[in-house]
Design a protein around this motif. Structure first.
Motif, short mmCIF file in Angstrom:
data_model
loop_
_atom_site.label_atom_id
_atom_site.label_comp_id
_atom_site.label_asym_id
_atom_site.label_seq_id
_atom_site.Cartn_x
_atom_site.Cartn_y
_atom_site.Cartn_z
N ASN A 27 7.51 12.72 5.10
CA ASN A 27 6.53 13.85 4.56
C ASN A 27 6.88 14.58 3.37
O ASN A 27 6.57 14.66 1.87
CB ASN A 27 5.67 14.54 5.28
N THR A 46 1.17 8.30 5.04
CA THR A 46 2.41 8.45 6.00
C THR A 46 2.18 8.44 7.23
O THR A 46 1.32 8.53 7.53
CB THR A 46 3.31 10.11 5.73
N VAL A 53 6.59 5.78 4.83
CA VAL A 53 5.26 5.87 3.76
C VAL A 53 5.11 4.75 3.08
O VAL A 53 5.95 3.64 3.06
CB VAL A 53 6.62 6.97 2.28
N ASP A 101 -1.88 12.02 6.54
CA ASP A 101 -0.33 11.88 7.75
C ASP A 101 -0.80 11.00 8.90
O ASP A 101 -2.27 11.61 8.89
CB ASP A 101 -0.10 12.93 7.76
#
Ligand code: PMP
Length: 382
Positions: A106, A228, A242, A198
């Motif tokens: 991240n 991510t 990622v 995420d």
């Protein structure tokens, strides 16, 4: 000043922390198999799966306990390459880049894609690693009320910065609720912004065959979307990634300092995650089962009169009256053989302390029923 006096201010801080019921300790967990554990992130029960452990051990034997260097020097093995290919294929993106944790993934994505003069629009329940990535990038960070699309639109419409990235989790770590990904992407597109999602709590749990929420919504291959995730939850290992278009991943590889200057993911973790991914591809029923266990937990706790957040993933959040009450509740559960997590300030983005439960695909219906009755009975009176 005497040397030891330099940190005397810590005593005051420690006293205040203790008084507010916010002191934390890192304690060794009990042995596997003792009681019901609803506190880890091993959603699919793969962390101790014989195939995953054997693959991790074999990777260690062949490649070593450590990766021996940064990814661009000696830290990339054939396992890292295979893991990146497989992850990208599984999640439906062109490419993937593996980091040594989800936190660093991240931080890497945000620092590579944003800079001073950019704008990051961050959901109010975003994980600390996203917040830290935004801060480290030097961009202006605007926090928007949790789940409020209109607030995101408003911030984007008023911005002066040309580049902007909208940041969300697909399944939020705080309450296990889901983001409106299609809605967010629509808003981002209307205003020329990218979307970073995420999927730490979604990979292996939501979407068809556990491919994640972006894949589930048919958005994983979009070139203005970056995903991510972590390898430390459903995949039972450790590490992060990622994922996105080749162009974005190539840029992150070349510019993310948390990738460039960090020793590559340990081979054992790469091998373990790879084996877990293969298992998940072969046994998609694990993703279905963990959602079923979570639904049973939610229904049981709500029926017992507790305030439970709605959601379709593994994280189940139960509202507590205060930080102190949450800690006492957790202790009572532990004494009765049920491990739960406790979320309190500063880990929570609002003033609400919570018990945080995580479902696991390998729990039996009986274990779930026992956990529900223990948690309901363990609630403190105040
Ligand atoms: N993102 C979210 C939403 C998380 O919950 C976590 C883990 N707590 C992370 C990122 C960090 O992942 P890792 O533990 O692999 O560093």
């Amino acid at each position: 000043m005497r040397g030891e006096a330099v940190f005397d201010w810590l005593a005051d801080t420690a006293r205040r922390r203790e008084r507010a019921g916010l002191r934390r300790t890192a304690r060794a967990r009990g042995p596997v198999g003792s009681g019901v554990n609803l506190s880890g992130n091993d959603y699919l029960g793969l962390a101790r799966h014989p195939e995953v452990c054997a693959a991790a051990a074999e990777a260690c034997r062949v490649w070593g306990a450590g990766s021996t260097g940064s990814r661009l020097v000696t830290g990339t093995t054939a396992l890292h390459e295979e893991l990146e290919e497989r992850l990208a294929r599984f999640c439906g993106t062109e490419a993937a880049l593996v980091f040594s944790s989800g936190y660093l993934a991240n931080v890497g994505a945000l620092t590579a894609l944003c800079r001073p003069g950019s704008l990051v629009v961050m959901d109010g329940h975003a994980h600390a690693s996203l917040i830290d990535g935004g801060r480290l990038s030097g961009a202006a960070v605007a926090e928007t009320a949790h789940g409020e699309l209109a607030a995101v639109e408003d911030v984007l419409a008023r911005r002066r910065q040309r580049r902007a990235v909208v940041v969300t989790e697909s399944v939020f770590s705080v309450d296990g609720d889901a983001a409106d990904l299609a809605g967010l992407l629509g808003v981002a597109r209307r205003h020329g912004a990218a979307l970073l999602v995420d999927e730490a709590h979604a990979l292996g749990v939501v979407g068809e065959r556990g491919r994640g929420a972006l894949a589930g919504a048919g958005l994983a291959g979009e070139t203005d979307v970056v995903m991510t995730t972590t390898l430390s939850k459903a995949l039972g290992a450790q590490g992060g990634a990622v994922l996105g278009s080749r162009r974005v991943v190539e840029h992150v590889l070349n510019s993310a300092r948390s990738f460039l200057f960090d020793t590559g993911l340990a081979p054992g973790c790469a091998g373990g995650a790879l084996a877990a991914l293969r298992l998940l591809e072969r046994e998609p029923g694990r993703a279905v089962r963990v959602r079923e266990v979570a639904a049973r937990l939610r229904e049981g706790l709500a029926a017992a009169g507790l305030t439970v957040t709605a959601g379709g993933a593994a994280v189940v959040s139960v509202r507590a009256e205060s930080a102190r009450a949450a800690v006492a509740w957790q202790e009572n559960c532990r004494a009765a053989g049920v491990e739960v997590s406790c979320f309190r300030p500063p880990s929570v983005p609002d003033r609400f302390s919570r018990l945080r439960l995580t479902a696991r695909a390998d729990l039996t219906d009986e274990e779930v029923a026992r956990a529900v009755s223990v948690i309901a009975a363990a609630r403190p009176d105040d």
